[in-house]
Design a protein around this motif. Structure first.
Motif, PDB file in Angstrom:
ATOM      1  N   PHE A  77       0.829  -1.212   0.000  1.00  0.00           N
ATOM      2  CA  PHE A  77       0.000   0.000   0.000  1.00  0.00           C
ATOM      3  C   PHE A  77       0.860   1.257   0.000  1.00  0.00           C
ATOM      4  O   PHE A  77       0.609   2.193  -0.768  1.00  0.00           O
ATOM      5  CB  PHE A  77      -0.907  -0.010   1.236  1.00  0.00           C
ATOM      6  N   ALA A  78       1.891   1.278   0.848  1.00  0.00           N
ATOM      7  CA  ALA A  78       2.745   2.460   0.967  1.00  0.00           C
ATOM      8  C   ALA A  78       3.539   2.701  -0.309  1.00  0.00           C
ATOM      9  O   ALA A  78       3.867   3.850  -0.633  1.00  0.00           O
ATOM     10  CB  ALA A  78       3.685   2.302   2.161  1.00  0.00           C
ATOM     11  N   PHE A  79       3.876   1.635  -1.033  1.00  0.00           N
ATOM     12  CA  PHE A  79       4.604   1.793  -2.290  1.00  0.00           C
ATOM     13  C   PHE A  79       3.802   2.677  -3.243  1.00  0.00           C
ATOM     14  O   PHE A  79       4.368   3.539  -3.924  1.00  0.00           O
ATOM     15  CB  PHE A  79       4.850   0.423  -2.916  1.00  0.00           C
ATOM     16  N   PHE A  80       2.498   2.452  -3.274  1.00  0.00           N
ATOM     17  CA  PHE A  80       1.640   3.291  -4.113  1.00  0.00           C
ATOM     18  C   PHE A  80       1.416   4.660  -3.490  1.00  0.00           C
ATOM     19  O   PHE A  80       1.631   5.690  -4.145  1.00  0.00           O
ATOM     20  CB  PHE A  80       0.290   2.612  -4.335  1.00  0.00           C
ATOM     21  N   ARG A  81       0.980   4.698  -2.239  1.00  0.00           N
ATOM     22  CA  ARG A  81       0.524   5.940  -1.639  1.00  0.00           C
ATOM     23  C   ARG A  81       1.638   6.981  -1.535  1.00  0.00           C
ATOM     24  O   ARG A  81       1.437   8.161  -1.858  1.00  0.00           O
ATOM     25  CB  ARG A  81      -0.068   5.665  -0.251  1.00  0.00           C
ATOM     26  N   SER A  82       2.828   6.569  -1.089  1.00  0.00           N
ATOM     27  CA  SER A  82       3.916   7.533  -0.925  1.00  0.00           C
ATOM     28  C   SER A  82       4.351   8.105  -2.271  1.00  0.00           C
ATOM     29  O   SER A  82       4.635   9.308  -2.376  1.00  0.00           O
ATOM     30  CB  SER A  82       5.105   6.880  -0.222  1.00  0.00           C
ATOM     31  N   THR A  83       4.380   7.275  -3.312  1.00  0.00           N
ATOM     32  CA  THR A  83       4.779   7.763  -4.638  1.00  0.00           C
ATOM     33  C   THR A  83       3.711   8.680  -5.224  1.00  0.00           C
ATOM     34  O   THR A  83       4.026   9.727  -5.803  1.00  0.00           O
ATOM     35  CB  THR A  83       5.036   6.580  -5.593  1.00  0.00           C
ATOM     36  N   ALA A  84       2.443   8.307  -5.077  1.00  0.00           N
ATOM     37  CA  ALA A  84       1.359   9.148  -5.592  1.00  0.00           C
ATOM     38  C   ALA A  84       1.331  10.499  -4.886  1.00  0.00           C
ATOM     39  O   ALA A  84       1.180  11.544  -5.532  1.00  0.00           O
ATOM     40  CB  ALA A  84       0.021   8.427  -5.432  1.00  0.00           C
ATOM     41  N   ASP A  85       1.479  10.496  -3.557  1.00  0.00           N
ATOM     42  CA  ASP A  85       1.455  11.750  -2.799  1.00  0.00           C
ATOM     43  C   ASP A  85       2.640  12.635  -3.157  1.00  0.00           C
ATOM     44  O   ASP A  85       2.503  13.855  -3.306  1.00  0.00           O
ATOM     45  CB  ASP A  85       1.459  11.457  -1.301  1.00  0.00           C
ATOM     46  N   SER A  86       3.832  12.029  -3.267  1.00  0.00           N
ATOM     47  CA  SER A  86       5.021  12.803  -3.586  1.00  0.00           C
ATOM     48  C   SER A  86       4.938  13.391  -4.988  1.00  0.00           C
ATOM     49  O   SER A  86       5.260  14.567  -5.200  1.00  0.00           O
ATOM     50  CB  SER A  86       6.262  11.910  -3.462  1.00  0.00           C
ATOM     51  N   THR A  87       4.491  12.594  -5.951  1.00  0.00           N
ATOM     52  CA  THR A  87       4.381  13.062  -7.333  1.00  0.00           C
ATOM     53  C   THR A  87       3.343  14.168  -7.460  1.00  0.00           C
ATOM     54  O   THR A  87       3.528  15.122  -8.226  1.00  0.00           O
ATOM     55  CB  THR A  87       4.012  11.891  -8.261  1.00  0.00           C
ATOM     56  N   ALA A  88       2.260  14.062  -6.703  1.00  0.00           N
ATOM     57  CA  ALA A  88       1.201  15.070  -6.768  1.00  0.00           C
ATOM     58  C   ALA A  88       1.690  16.445  -6.341  1.00  0.00           C
ATOM     59  O   ALA A  88       1.140  17.470  -6.758  1.00  0.00           O
ATOM     60  CB  ALA A  88       0.022  14.645  -5.902  1.00  0.00           C
ATOM     61  N   GLN A  89       2.724  16.497  -5.496  1.00  0.00           N
ATOM     62  CA  GLN A  89       3.254  17.769  -5.007  1.00  0.00           C
ATOM     63  C   GLN A  89       4.445  18.268  -5.831  1.00  0.00           C
ATOM     64  O   GLN A  89       5.064  19.269  -5.475  1.00  0.00           O
ATOM     65  CB  GLN A  89       3.687  17.620  -3.547  1.00  0.00           C
ATOM     66  N   ALA A 153       2.605  -0.953  -8.941  1.00  0.00           N
ATOM     67  CA  ALA A 153       2.254   0.066  -7.942  1.00  0.00           C
ATOM     68  C   ALA A 153       2.873   1.413  -8.304  1.00  0.00           C
ATOM     69  O   ALA A 153       2.226   2.463  -8.169  1.00  0.00           O
ATOM     70  CB  ALA A 153       2.726  -0.375  -6.556  1.00  0.00           C
ATOM     71  N   THR A 154       4.116   1.395  -8.767  1.00  0.00           N
ATOM     72  CA  THR A 154       4.792   2.638  -9.145  1.00  0.00           C
ATOM     73  C   THR A 154       4.142   3.269 -10.368  1.00  0.00           C
ATOM     74  O   THR A 154       3.948   4.492 -10.421  1.00  0.00           O
ATOM     75  CB  THR A 154       6.279   2.374  -9.421  1.00  0.00           C
ATOM     76  N   LEU A 155       3.793   2.449 -11.350  1.00  0.00           N
ATOM     77  CA  LEU A 155       3.146   2.975 -12.555  1.00  0.00           C
ATOM     78  C   LEU A 155       1.778   3.559 -12.224  1.00  0.00           C
ATOM     79  O   LEU A 155       1.412   4.642 -12.715  1.00  0.00           O
ATOM     80  CB  LEU A 155       3.016   1.861 -13.585  1.00  0.00           C
ATOM     81  N   LEU A 156       1.026   2.874 -11.377  1.00  0.00           N
ATOM     82  CA  LEU A 156      -0.281   3.387 -10.954  1.00  0.00           C
ATOM     83  C   LEU A 156      -0.108   4.704 -10.195  1.00  0.00           C
ATOM     84  O   LEU A 156      -0.854   5.666 -10.419  1.00  0.00           O
ATOM     85  CB  LEU A 156      -0.976   2.359 -10.073  1.00  0.00           C
ATOM     86  N   LEU A 211      -5.385  -1.590  -6.075  1.00  0.00           N
ATOM     87  CA  LEU A 211      -4.434  -1.919  -5.015  1.00  0.00           C
ATOM     88  C   LEU A 211      -4.654  -3.321  -4.453  1.00  0.00           C
ATOM     89  O   LEU A 211      -3.730  -3.930  -3.912  1.00  0.00           O
ATOM     90  CB  LEU A 211      -4.522  -0.881  -3.886  1.00  0.00           C
ATOM     91  N   ILE A 212      -5.872  -3.832  -4.553  1.00  0.00           N
ATOM     92  CA  ILE A 212      -6.130  -5.222  -4.161  1.00  0.00           C
ATOM     93  C   ILE A 212      -5.206  -6.163  -4.941  1.00  0.00           C
ATOM     94  O   ILE A 212      -4.625  -7.107  -4.392  1.00  0.00           O
ATOM     95  CB  ILE A 212      -7.608  -5.585  -4.407  1.00  0.00           C
ATOM     96  N   HIS A 213      -5.058  -5.899  -6.228  1.00  0.00           N
ATOM     97  CA  HIS A 213      -4.231  -6.737  -7.093  1.00  0.00           C
ATOM     98  C   HIS A 213      -2.748  -6.585  -6.762  1.00  0.00           C
ATOM     99  O   HIS A 213      -2.001  -7.567  -6.787  1.00  0.00           O
ATOM    100  CB  HIS A 213      -4.498  -6.389  -8.558  1.00  0.00           C
ATOM    101  N   VAL A 214      -2.332  -5.364  -6.467  1.00  0.00           N
ATOM    102  CA  VAL A 214      -0.927  -5.118  -6.132  1.00  0.00           C
ATOM    103  C   VAL A 214      -0.538  -5.862  -4.864  1.00  0.00           C
ATOM    104  O   VAL A 214       0.478  -6.572  -4.813  1.00  0.00           O
ATOM    105  CB  VAL A 214      -0.668  -3.603  -5.969  1.00  0.00           C
ATOM    106  N   ILE A 215      -1.342  -5.709  -3.811  1.00  0.00           N
ATOM    107  CA  ILE A 215      -1.009  -6.323  -2.523  1.00  0.00           C
ATOM    108  C   ILE A 215      -1.131  -7.833  -2.596  1.00  0.00           C
ATOM    109  O   ILE A 215      -0.297  -8.567  -2.037  1.00  0.00           O
ATOM    110  CB  ILE A 215      -1.914  -5.738  -1.417  1.00  0.00           C
ATOM    111  N   ALA A 216      -2.146  -8.343  -3.310  1.00  0.00           N
ATOM    112  CA  ALA A 216      -2.295  -9.794  -3.463  1.00  0.00           C
ATOM    113  C   ALA A 216      -1.111 -10.380  -4.224  1.00  0.00           C
ATOM    114  O   ALA A 216      -0.591 -11.445  -3.867  1.00  0.00           O
ATOM    115  CB  ALA A 216      -3.598 -10.113  -4.179  1.00  0.00           C
ATOM    116  N   ALA A 217      -0.662  -9.685  -5.260  1.00  0.00           N
ATOM    117  CA  ALA A 217       0.485 -10.174  -6.034  1.00  0.00           C
ATOM    118  C   ALA A 217       1.760 -10.153  -5.200  1.00  0.00           C
ATOM    119  O   ALA A 217       2.595 -11.064  -5.299  1.00  0.00           O
ATOM    120  CB  ALA A 217       0.661  -9.324  -7.289  1.00  0.00           C
ATOM    121  N   LEU A 218       1.922  -9.121  -4.378  1.00  0.00           N
ATOM    122  CA  LEU A 218       3.097  -9.055  -3.507  1.00  0.00           C
ATOM    123  C   LEU A 218       3.100 -10.213  -2.522  1.00  0.00           C
ATOM    124  O   LEU A 218       4.134 -10.880  -2.329  1.00  0.00           O
ATOM    125  CB  LEU A 218       3.114  -7.716  -2.760  1.00  0.00           C
ATOM    126  N   ARG A 219       1.963 -10.479  -1.903  1.00  0.00           N
ATOM    127  CA  ARG A 219       1.875 -11.603  -0.968  1.00  0.00           C
ATOM    128  C   ARG A 219       2.049 -12.937  -1.691  1.00  0.00           C
ATOM    129  O   ARG A 219       2.617 -13.883  -1.148  1.00  0.00           O
ATOM    130  CB  ARG A 219       0.533 -11.554  -0.231  1.00  0.00           C
TER     131      ARG A 219
END
Length: 261
Positions: A77-89, A153-156, A211-219
């Motif tokens: 989750f953080a892989f997506f959220r931190s990158t999305a938040d940082s890029t948005a700013q 996650a990074t691309l999303l 994100l369901i798919h990202v986290i499921a694939a990671l696990r």
């Protein structure tokens, strides 16, 4: 040699490199705790989740360790959220630099995506590696699957972040609206539960959350016994690519408004 040095590609690479160094200095280099906080935040969250859920349940939904289960979920989750938040700013944080003719918003966005992705990889290695050593959870490290999950996650995140980088400037109210709309993401993305434990109708609804798919694939790349039903990384990757294209088109169309003081 001189012509090559003055090529547009080389010029953009130099600008992106300079922005990367600036971002590293301003975000992490001002104090020794800057880099430590990037690791301490996910460690603290995982520890809190493990402590709370271990008090109300005997076993995690997957495996034998609450720490490893929540570490895999939160890191995805953080892989997506931190990158999305940082890029948005990216544009708002670099507004003064956009006045220079050799610096454009594309460079600022690219620099933030690269820096946050590298930071996320380092944090994931430390947090997940620490969880494996601490709990001795029997895991199978499927490196291609894990890398694919992190890539999706990074691309999303790049797609979401690039759109928001423009919208946050031209429509500031969207920043608050987006924050409200995405607040439930942590609860519905499979960080603290397995989608397969839900009723079939709920699973079908959750499948629309990339994100369901990202986290499921990671696990799936860590737990040898996990057979994920919703781990199609083509969905978040394609969605991210589409949003990235939209974000770049928005930036091109509204470049004058974005770059104005």
């Amino acid at each position: 040699m001189r012509a090559a040095a003055q090529s547009p590609v080389a010029a953009h690479l130099r600008v992106v490199g300079a922005l990367l160094r600036r971002e590293m200095s301003t975000r992490y280099g001002r104090s020794a705790g800057g880099y430590a906080w990037a690791v301490a935040e996910p460690v603290g969250m995982v520890a809190m989740l493990a402590l709370v859920f271990s008090a109300i349940a005997h076993h995690p939904p997957l495996g034998g360790s609450f720490i490893t289960f929540f570490a895999t979920g939160y890191i995805g989750f953080a892989f997506f959220r931190s990158t999305a938040d940082s890029t948005a700013q990216a544009i708002l944080a670099n507004k003064p630099l956009l006045r220079f003719p050799n610096v454009n918003p594309y460079d600022a966005i690219l620099a933030r995506v690269i820096l946050q992705a590298l930071t996320n990889i380092a944090v994931a290695f430390i947090v997940l590696g620490g969880a494996f050593l601490l709990t001795e959870e029997p895991v199978r490290i499927d490196q291609p699957r894990i890398a694919a999950a992190f890539g999706a996650a990074t691309l999303l995140a790049a797609g979401v972040g690039s759109c928001n980088a423009v919208l946050f400037v031209v429509a500031p109210i969207w920043q608050r609206v987006f924050g409200i709309l995405t607040r439930p993401l942590f609860l519905i993305s499979g960080v603290i539960f397995l989608p397969e434990d839900m009723p079939w109708s709920v699973q079908q609804a959750l499948a629309w959350n990339p994100l369901i798919h990202v986290i499921a694939a990671l696990r799936q790349g860590i737990y040898p016994v996990y057979l994920a039903q919703n781990a199609a990384l083509v969905f978040p990757a394609t969605l991210g690519l589409g949003l990235l294209l939209v974000g770049l088109l928005l930036l091109r169309r509204m470049r004058r408004e974005v770059a104005s003081p």
